[in-house]
Design a protein around this motif. Sequence first.
Motif, PDB file in Angstrom:
ATOM      1  N   LEU A  22       0.815  -1.212   0.000  1.00  0.00           N
ATOM      2  CA  LEU A  22       0.000   0.000   0.000  1.00  0.00           C
ATOM      3  C   LEU A  22       0.849   1.261   0.000  1.00  0.00           C
ATOM      4  O   LEU A  22       0.599   2.203  -0.755  1.00  0.00           O
ATOM      5  N   HIS A  23       1.893   1.283   0.799  1.00  0.00           N
ATOM      6  CA  HIS A  23       2.668   2.514   0.967  1.00  0.00           C
ATOM      7  C   HIS A  23       3.838   2.649   0.002  1.00  0.00           C
ATOM      8  O   HIS A  23       4.389   3.734  -0.139  1.00  0.00           O
ATOM      9  N   GLU A  24       4.190   1.581  -0.698  1.00  0.00           N
ATOM     10  CA  GLU A  24       5.246   1.673  -1.709  1.00  0.00           C
ATOM     11  C   GLU A  24       4.697   1.932  -3.102  1.00  0.00           C
ATOM     12  O   GLU A  24       5.431   2.377  -3.985  1.00  0.00           O
ATOM     13  N   ALA A  25       3.422   1.668  -3.308  1.00  0.00           N
ATOM     14  CA  ALA A  25       2.828   1.788  -4.647  1.00  0.00           C
ATOM     15  C   ALA A  25       2.798   3.243  -5.108  1.00  0.00           C
ATOM     16  O   ALA A  25       2.503   4.147  -4.327  1.00  0.00           O
ATOM     17  N   ARG A  26       3.108   3.452  -6.366  1.00  0.00           N
ATOM     18  CA  ARG A  26       3.008   4.779  -6.983  1.00  0.00           C
ATOM     19  C   ARG A  26       1.996   4.773  -8.129  1.00  0.00           C
ATOM     20  O   ARG A  26       1.651   5.818  -8.641  1.00  0.00           O
ATOM     21  N   PHE A  27       1.535   3.584  -8.502  1.00  0.00           N
ATOM     22  CA  PHE A  27       0.518   3.428  -9.528  1.00  0.00           C
ATOM     23  C   PHE A  27      -0.408   2.299  -9.095  1.00  0.00           C
ATOM     24  O   PHE A  27      -0.026   1.440  -8.315  1.00  0.00           O
ATOM     25  N   ALA A  28      -1.614   2.314  -9.615  1.00  0.00           N
ATOM     26  CA  ALA A  28      -2.587   1.272  -9.305  1.00  0.00           C
ATOM     27  C   ALA A  28      -3.503   1.091 -10.501  1.00  0.00           C
ATOM     28  O   ALA A  28      -3.562   1.939 -11.390  1.00  0.00           O
ATOM     29  N   ALA A  29      -4.226  -0.010 -10.501  1.00  0.00           N
ATOM     30  CA  ALA A  29      -5.317  -0.202 -11.461  1.00  0.00           C
ATOM     31  C   ALA A  29      -6.598   0.143 -10.710  1.00  0.00           C
ATOM     32  O   ALA A  29      -6.843  -0.372  -9.616  1.00  0.00           O
ATOM     33  N   LEU A  30      -7.387   1.052 -11.289  1.00  0.00           N
ATOM     34  CA  LEU A  30      -8.642   1.496 -10.700  1.00  0.00           C
ATOM     35  C   LEU A  30      -9.800   0.854 -11.454  1.00  0.00           C
ATOM     36  O   LEU A  30      -9.899   1.000 -12.676  1.00  0.00           O
ATOM     37  N   ALA A  31     -10.663   0.152 -10.734  1.00  0.00           N
ATOM     38  CA  ALA A  31     -11.861  -0.446 -11.316  1.00  0.00           C
ATOM     39  C   ALA A  31     -13.070   0.404 -10.939  1.00  0.00           C
ATOM     40  O   ALA A  31     -13.262   0.736  -9.765  1.00  0.00           O
TER      41      ALA A  31
END
Length: 166
Positions: A22-31
């Motif tokens: 959660l805290h290392e992510a800089r991008f995500a896939a949004l549904a």
Amino acid sequence: MQQPNPIRPTDDEARRLAQGLLHEARFAALATLNGSGVPTLARVAFGTDEQGRPLLLVSDIAAHTQAVLANPACALLVGEPGDKGDPLTHPRLTLEGRATTLDKTDTLRARWLHDHPKSKLYIDFADFRFLRIDVDRGFLNGGFGKAYDLTPGDLGLGSPRRRTQA
């Protein structure tokens, strides 16, 4: 004959792994769900607020922004597949919740730019806004045979977090 439950009891190792993703992510896939109720996905910039809650910086002209403003129910997937081996063996975290629009405060802007310096090019455009995702539940796939249901508490959401220096 009843099948065994594939979901393991949540333990501290699972909490640490999920919080790290959660805290290392800089991008995500949004549904999101579009106006016809069809699920759609988009890659979005991702960060966290001071309480560790997921943040997105999105443009009002993007279809996913319009969808989440019309129906705030959404899901995020964080975790990168890595460079080696089977991508399905790498940990990933799914977050389900609801999007809330936030004011673009100086504090929020500075926090975002700390982790996303290239967004300085567009963060102040009038059509860009911050969304916070209020997480209802999480699901961690920590690799083969390592599945966990997570609560917001398991994810450390709502607890103040200190920034680490890059």
